[in-house]
Scaffold this motif. Sequence first.
Motif, short mmCIF file in Angstrom:
data_model
loop_
_atom_site.label_atom_id
_atom_site.label_comp_id
_atom_site.label_asym_id
_atom_site.label_seq_id
_atom_site.Cartn_x
_atom_site.Cartn_y
_atom_site.Cartn_z
N ASP A 226 0.84 -1.19 0.00
CA ASP A 226 0.00 0.00 0.00
C ASP A 226 0.88 1.25 0.00
O ASP A 226 1.66 1.46 0.92
CB ASP A 226 -0.87 -0.05 1.27
N PRO A 227 0.79 2.09 -1.05
CA PRO A 227 1.66 3.28 -1.09
C PRO A 227 1.44 4.20 0.11
O PRO A 227 2.37 4.88 0.54
CB PRO A 227 1.26 3.98 -2.39
N ASP A 228 0.22 4.17 0.67
CA ASP A 228 -0.04 5.01 1.85
C ASP A 228 0.79 4.56 3.04
O ASP A 228 1.22 5.36 3.85
CB ASP A 228 -1.53 4.96 2.23
N VAL A 229 0.98 3.24 3.14
CA VAL A 229 1.76 2.70 4.26
C VAL A 229 3.23 3.14 4.12
O VAL A 229 3.86 3.54 5.09
CB VAL A 229 1.64 1.17 4.30
N ILE A 230 3.72 3.11 2.89
CA ILE A 230 5.10 3.56 2.65
C ILE A 230 5.21 5.05 2.97
O ILE A 230 6.16 5.50 3.62
CB ILE A 230 5.50 3.32 1.18
N GLU A 231 4.21 5.82 2.50
CA GLU A 231 4.26 7.26 2.74
C GLU A 231 4.22 7.54 4.24
O GLU A 231 4.95 8.40 4.73
CB GLU A 231 3.11 7.98 2.03
N ALA A 232 3.36 6.81 4.95
CA ALA A 232 3.28 7.00 6.40
C ALA A 232 4.63 6.71 7.03
O ALA A 232 5.09 7.45 7.90
CB ALA A 232 2.20 6.09 6.99
#
Lengths: 395, 370
Positions: free
Chosen positions: A285-291
């Motif tokens: 999940d790109p959001d997880v990486i961004e977080a």
Amino acid sequence: MHRVGIDRVTLAGAVLGLLSCGLHFVVLRPNRLSSGDGLLVWNALPSLEALLLVFLWLCALGTGFSYRENRPFRLTPGLIGNVILVLIFLFAARMAGNTVDPDLPFLRISIGFGGWIMAFASYILILSSQQKLAGKGFLRLCVSLSGLTAIALLLATGYLSDISVIKEFSARQGRFISELSQHLILAGSAVCIATVIGTGLGIWSFRNRIFERPVFFFVNTVQTLPSLALFGLMIAPLALLSQRYPVLRDFGIQGIGWAPALIALSLYALLPITRNTYTSLRILDPDVIEAGRGMGMSGFQVLWRIEIPLSLPIMLSGIRTALVQSIGNTTVAALIGAGGLGVFVFQGLGQAVPDLILLGAIPVIILSVFTDKLMAILIHQITPKGIEVQEEPAS
Amino acid sequence: MIQIRNVTKKYGANIAVDNVSLEIPAGEICCLIGPSGCGKSTALKLINRMLEPESGEIFIDGKDTRDFQPELLRRHIGYVIQNVGLFPHMTVAENIAVVPQLLSWKQEKIEERTEELFRVMRMESDQYRYKYPRELSGGEAQRIGVARALASDPAILLMDEPFGAVDPLNREGLQAEFMKIQSDLKKTVVFVTHDLDEAIRLGDRIALMREGKIVQYDTPEEILAHPQNRFVSDFVGADRALKRLSRFPVSEFMKKPVVVKVSDDVEAFVAQIRKKGRPRFFWLLDEDERLIGPVDSRHVHTPFSREEDVMEANCSAITVRDSATLREVLSRMLGQGVKTVPVIDDDSRLVGEISILEIEKVTEEAALEC
């Protein structure tokens, strides 16, 4: 209150087991090359032993018809299965040991078609219990391995040495060990090479979407080629190379032998590894990486604490598929002189000695199943609890 | 305090943030708002250096952000994103502990802080700490996301449409809760949203952006009362007087309600009211001070009967929470055709009532200001 019902898996195993009693349990041959006479269970074994087998199958049938959701009933099919499995080999070996005919000094006794089917049927009973014991690690392990362990013990103590396959083995013990290790080395190094290249290809095609199609076209196409054809295809270019550059021959690289086999096997193993690497990255999940980055993780910390734990299980299950597949495919590699357990299979085919074929085939099956289980356990251990994993079908 | 000076960020030929300058005072919430693609998210990510600007500088408490390593800078700035981005392989407690761990806090201190954050978020620690993100609802996950951002007690909080993916009902709850937390913690917050109502409700200041530039940077009252140009007035809409009502929390305007408990002598109470002539309506409560419904003193039967005299049926439709705003109150009044609505707290206890008169007073004052 326990619901009484029909247990289809156990039932299928029991029916197959009973049917197998109508097929030849053992085969008697005057010598290892001649075709022999098959004997049914009651002709081959003392009546008490034959009756015991049939009785056990009837018990399994009964369990299949009156299944209840409680522990004894979950265990029963596996218990019966393990007992039958051991008895098949035990009885066959005793029978072989007792049948001594001075007129036929080269008499061979092999387990017949019916015997093998019966062994398979008993394994279905074991699988049936395994399914029902999902999540109960220790009991499940006992059910899976107790019969096999007993057979291994019988083998080690020499109790089974009168059975024809074992005689074939004793005659070629040294060769067997060397071909077995050659088999393992070939399959193992092919998967190692494929892991390095496949993981790279997976990451590469994920990062640069333009390469996704050509990469997958290539690995998919390789997969569709029959293994024999791929081995054959390797011969010509490698032969040419080794002619051009004789120095290659000093390393053993030539048209036939381990080199073309290793290349072909590595190519085969590419697809599952590349595909799973790619998928494991896709579903991150790109959001997880961004977080992770936003919390202040360095690139390495994001890789180590987020990306690897989340994608490793899927990558490993690609390697699992590749390993099992390679162990099977390596058998065929014997045809181009690469050695391995396939040597016995093809010798056996050439000489029409079924037991020699089995000497090659049985270890391959055991190796595949064992590797598969081992990888399954490893993947289960390594998968973080919070992520949902699709349980692969029991194998 | 955050100072953004002449910052420009380009993506190829496309200018996402165009020479923006902005000063956000400490302890205030600044909402960045504007149509999609206006550069509000980009501007936010420049502050914690998730993105690097082509030119310009950003100071936090007077220090240039470029003097710090980006990772170290980010560990001291809370960060909440729209889709939460909780780490799925870590438990709730492990998620909250990520930044303290990166800062190498001692285990006991992390433990203590985690417990404290559960209290701040008003979530049961025992119930949630060992759960995995996939076991949480959207609203719960977002609260944990906020807790995680607050873990190292940063002075600055960056929030990128944090409540954007939550359904409207939960969003209002989260907003109210966030305001409660903020009134205690007094963080400097940069809050990106595309929802004007949210910006008006939460923001101490609103920066309205368009095509990478800040069009107007003001308090919500100013933006609503004095839109600087056509774009701003179009953006805030013709109903800006109505929108303004979101600035006023119910709890500040509600009055003490006239109540009687169902266990008391209702008939005597009615008789007393009738003698005085007012008020016409009062509220009937149960033993635990929870609201049952309104009673019209002119139409009470003798003897008093709960079934016939209390308008229980539509009571929940007119009731508002004490965390609501006057805008919601007005909407209930218009929708249900009533002039007074009851206000309840989180435990459904009646804490006040509010009538159309209060709202009129507020709008009159606003009109005078304009």
